[in-house]
Write a protein that holds these residues in place. Structure first.
Motif, PDB file in Angstrom:
ATOM      1  N   LEU A 232      39.256 -14.171   2.365  1.00  0.00           N
ATOM      2  CA  LEU A 232      39.133 -12.776   2.770  1.00  0.00           C
ATOM      3  C   LEU A 232      38.308 -12.009   1.736  1.00  0.00           C
ATOM      4  O   LEU A 232      38.611 -12.037   0.544  1.00  0.00           O
ATOM      5  N   VAL A 233      37.257 -11.334   2.211  1.00  0.00           N
ATOM      6  CA  VAL A 233      36.375 -10.558   1.334  1.00  0.00           C
ATOM      7  C   VAL A 233      36.158  -9.191   1.985  1.00  0.00           C
ATOM      8  O   VAL A 233      35.952  -9.103   3.199  1.00  0.00           O
ATOM      9  N   THR A 234      36.197  -8.119   1.195  1.00  0.00           N
ATOM     10  CA  THR A 234      35.979  -6.795   1.768  1.00  0.00           C
ATOM     11  C   THR A 234      35.187  -5.888   0.826  1.00  0.00           C
ATOM     12  O   THR A 234      35.337  -5.973  -0.396  1.00  0.00           O
ATOM     13  N   THR A 235      34.339  -5.047   1.411  1.00  0.00           N
ATOM     14  CA  THR A 235      33.658  -3.992   0.654  1.00  0.00           C
ATOM     15  C   THR A 235      34.362  -2.656   0.900  1.00  0.00           C
ATOM     16  O   THR A 235      33.795  -1.594   0.635  1.00  0.00           O
ATOM     17  N   GLY A 236      35.586  -2.707   1.403  1.00  0.00           N
ATOM     18  CA  GLY A 236      36.340  -1.499   1.719  1.00  0.00           C
ATOM     19  C   GLY A 236      37.162  -0.947   0.579  1.00  0.00           C
ATOM     20  O   GLY A 236      37.923   0.005   0.767  1.00  0.00           O
ATOM     21  N   GLY A 237      37.038  -1.523  -0.622  1.00  0.00           N
ATOM     22  CA  GLY A 237      37.687  -0.959  -1.793  1.00  0.00           C
ATOM     23  C   GLY A 237      39.193  -1.140  -1.850  1.00  0.00           C
ATOM     24  O   GLY A 237      39.908  -0.276  -2.355  1.00  0.00           O
ATOM     25  N   LEU A 238      39.721  -2.268  -1.362  1.00  0.00           N
ATOM     26  CA  LEU A 238      41.158  -2.506  -1.388  1.00  0.00           C
ATOM     27  C   LEU A 238      41.623  -2.718  -2.834  1.00  0.00           C
ATOM     28  O   LEU A 238      41.023  -3.486  -3.594  1.00  0.00           O
ATOM     29  N   VAL A 239      42.703  -2.030  -3.218  1.00  0.00           N
ATOM     30  CA  VAL A 239      43.259  -2.161  -4.573  1.00  0.00           C
ATOM     31  C   VAL A 239      44.773  -2.231  -4.474  1.00  0.00           C
ATOM     32  O   VAL A 239      45.369  -1.859  -3.468  1.00  0.00           O
ATOM     33  N   ARG A 240      45.381  -2.674  -5.568  1.00  0.00           N
ATOM     34  CA  ARG A 240      46.831  -2.599  -5.648  1.00  0.00           C
ATOM     35  C   ARG A 240      47.242  -1.133  -5.786  1.00  0.00           C
ATOM     36  O   ARG A 240      46.489  -0.327  -6.318  1.00  0.00           O
ATOM     37  N   LYS A 241      48.408  -0.802  -5.278  1.00  0.00           N
ATOM     38  CA  LYS A 241      48.858   0.589  -5.271  1.00  0.00           C
ATOM     39  C   LYS A 241      48.734   1.218  -6.661  1.00  0.00           C
ATOM     40  O   LYS A 241      49.169   0.648  -7.668  1.00  0.00           O
ATOM     41  N   GLY A 242      48.093   2.389  -6.695  1.00  0.00           N
ATOM     42  CA  GLY A 242      47.896   3.078  -7.959  1.00  0.00           C
ATOM     43  C   GLY A 242      46.645   2.665  -8.701  1.00  0.00           C
ATOM     44  O   GLY A 242      46.336   3.206  -9.764  1.00  0.00           O
ATOM     45  N   ASN A 243      45.919   1.676  -8.158  1.00  0.00           N
ATOM     46  CA  ASN A 243      44.661   1.216  -8.759  1.00  0.00           C
ATOM     47  C   ASN A 243      44.817   0.863 -10.245  1.00  0.00           C
ATOM     48  O   ASN A 243      44.104   1.401 -11.114  1.00  0.00           O
ATOM     49  N   PRO A 244      45.722  -0.055 -10.573  1.00  0.00           N
ATOM     50  CA  PRO A 244      45.938  -0.392 -11.989  1.00  0.00           C
ATOM     51  C   PRO A 244      44.730  -1.041 -12.661  1.00  0.00           C
ATOM     52  O   PRO A 244      44.598  -0.981 -13.885  1.00  0.00           O
ATOM     53  N   ASP A 245      43.832  -1.646 -11.860  1.00  0.00           N
ATOM     54  CA  ASP A 245      42.652  -2.288 -12.448  1.00  0.00           C
ATOM     55  C   ASP A 245      41.513  -1.310 -12.690  1.00  0.00           C
ATOM     56  O   ASP A 245      40.446  -1.703 -13.177  1.00  0.00           O
ATOM     57  N   LYS A 246      41.714  -0.032 -12.310  1.00  0.00           N
ATOM     58  CA  LYS A 246      40.704   1.012 -12.526  1.00  0.00           C
ATOM     59  C   LYS A 246      39.393   0.712 -11.798  1.00  0.00           C
ATOM     60  O   LYS A 246      38.300   0.904 -12.326  1.00  0.00           O
ATOM     61  N   GLN A 247      39.503   0.245 -10.571  1.00  0.00           N
ATOM     62  CA  GLN A 247      38.307   0.036  -9.756  1.00  0.00           C
ATOM     63  C   GLN A 247      37.655   1.386  -9.468  1.00  0.00           C
ATOM     64  O   GLN A 247      38.336   2.380  -9.246  1.00  0.00           O
ATOM     65  N   VAL A 248      36.321   1.418  -9.457  1.00  0.00           N
ATOM     66  CA  VAL A 248      35.603   2.644  -9.130  1.00  0.00           C
ATOM     67  C   VAL A 248      35.598   2.831  -7.621  1.00  0.00           C
ATOM     68  O   VAL A 248      35.821   1.895  -6.856  1.00  0.00           O
ATOM     69  N   ALA A 249      35.316   4.077  -7.173  1.00  0.00           N
ATOM     70  CA  ALA A 249      35.326   4.384  -5.746  1.00  0.00           C
ATOM     71  C   ALA A 249      33.974   4.182  -5.088  1.00  0.00           C
ATOM     72  O   ALA A 249      33.862   4.196  -3.862  1.00  0.00           O
TER      73      ALA A 249
END
Length: 349
Positions: A232-249
């Motif tokens: 499964l691959v997505t460009t929809g910006g899925l993150v763990r709740k609260g974005n602990p990995d600090k992914q950009v938007a």
């Protein structure tokens, strides 16, 4: 005394001051005079132009209800009777760029002059490439003053009936149009000038720019899904709740791997979308909309699918340059090949 040019501005719901993605569904409305980003436009116009009104359209509404939206926009333009329409700039926002292109096309159908602005990689540049006047911009609104200044300059020239010069001279995106005129220097001499400039490491502009489209060979179909492993691959910006990995938007520079080895489904209590390019409340309530892990598990249980790869890959695709996208995609593909994956389900927004 020269009369100020009559101008109508088109903006989306964000630049019209209505709201962000949560308001992208709003319909078309007309604001009298100066609101939102139109303040910067009126400042750029100075005494040379008068802003008659600002047409505002929600990005989702214009995209999903195109006919109704364009009918409303056309009616406003007919009532206001501007000399020129300025749409955007949309920078690298795809839906906004597509809407700006449609607005300019609608204005031209009424016999009005129109100018828009957006990043060269915005999908809106592909809508009517030979018909629209598009000023190239950066990717974000930080460059708003520069973009508007360039758009206003062209808009004023159009309103005065002045003929525009070549794209590289006037500062708009090439439209693929050729004009016959005398360059005052024979072709072979111009070719030698370019060759010598290239050999000396100096700047030069080719007279025949060629942008060959990239051709990608389709992958061989999977012969037997019941024996295949799918990732499964997505460009929809899925993150763990609260974005602990600090992914950009937006404007991604890396992707993220998350394990789903022990999961049958993606829960809204544990996952959410961190992405600035679409209305993500639905995904936040049920992340399986963007990565259907639950359906793949059902297929796995019934034997129609060999297995689900234990890692998912996610990033926000919005505003990510093509060169960066290629690099990230190549890295993901290499990782999947090394993991023995037979295919992937790529979910975009």
């Amino acid at each position: 005394m020269i009369q100020p040019v009559r101008v109508v501005h088109y903006v989306n719901q964000f630049f019209g001051g209505i709201g962000g993605e949560e308001m992208a569904h709003v319909g078309v409305s007309l604001a009298d005079g100066v609101v939102g980003a139109s303040r910067a436009l009126q400042q750029a116009l100075g005494t040379q132009g008068t802003l008659l009104g600002t047409i505002i359209g929600g990005d989702n509404y214009v995209s999903e209800q195109r006919d109704e939206a364009l009918a409303a926009i056309t009616e406003h333009l007919q009532n206001l009777r501007p000399e020129v329409v300025i749409a955007g700039p949309a920078f690298n926002a795809g839906r906004y760029g597509l809407a700006c292109a449609e607005v300019c096309k609608a204005a031209q159908a009424l016999g009005l002059k129109a100018v828009t602005g957006m990043h060269p990689e915005n999908p809106g540049t592909l809508s009517y490439p030979s018909e629209l006047l598009i000023v190239p911009t950066g990717t974000t609104s930080v460059e708003m003053p520069t973009a508007l200044a360039a758009m206003v300059r062209l808009a004023l020239k159009l309103s005065r009936g002045e003929e525009l010069g070549p794209a590289q001279v006037e500062g708009y995106l090439p439209r693929g149009l050729r004009r016959v005129y005398d360059r005052q220097r024979l072709g072979y001499l111009r070719a030698l000038d370019m060759l010598q400039a290239k050999l000396r490491g100096e700047a030069f502009v080719t007279e025949v720019p060629i942008h060959a489209p990239e051709r990608v060979t389709p992958a061989t179909p999977i012969a037997d899904l019941s024996r295949a492993t799918i990732a499964l691959v997505t460009t929809g910006g899925l993150v763990r709740k609260g974005n602990p990995d600090k992914q950009v938007a937006s404007n991604a520079t890396r992707y993220y791997r998350h394990t789903v080895a022990e999961l049958r489904s993606l829960s809204g209590t544990d996952w959410e979308a961190y992405h600035s390019g679409y209305f993500n409340h639905i995904v936040n309530s049920n992340p399986n909309y963007i990565l259907p892990l639950n359906f793949l598990r059902d297929l796995e249980d019934e034997g129609s699918l060999g297995g689900v790869y234990p890692w998912l890959y996610a990033l926000p695709g919005v505003s990510t340059p093509v060169a960066v996208s290629k690099r990230l995609g190549k890295s993901i593909a290499e990782d999947l090949q090394a993991g023995g994956v037979n295919g992937c389900l790529l979910v975009a927004t």
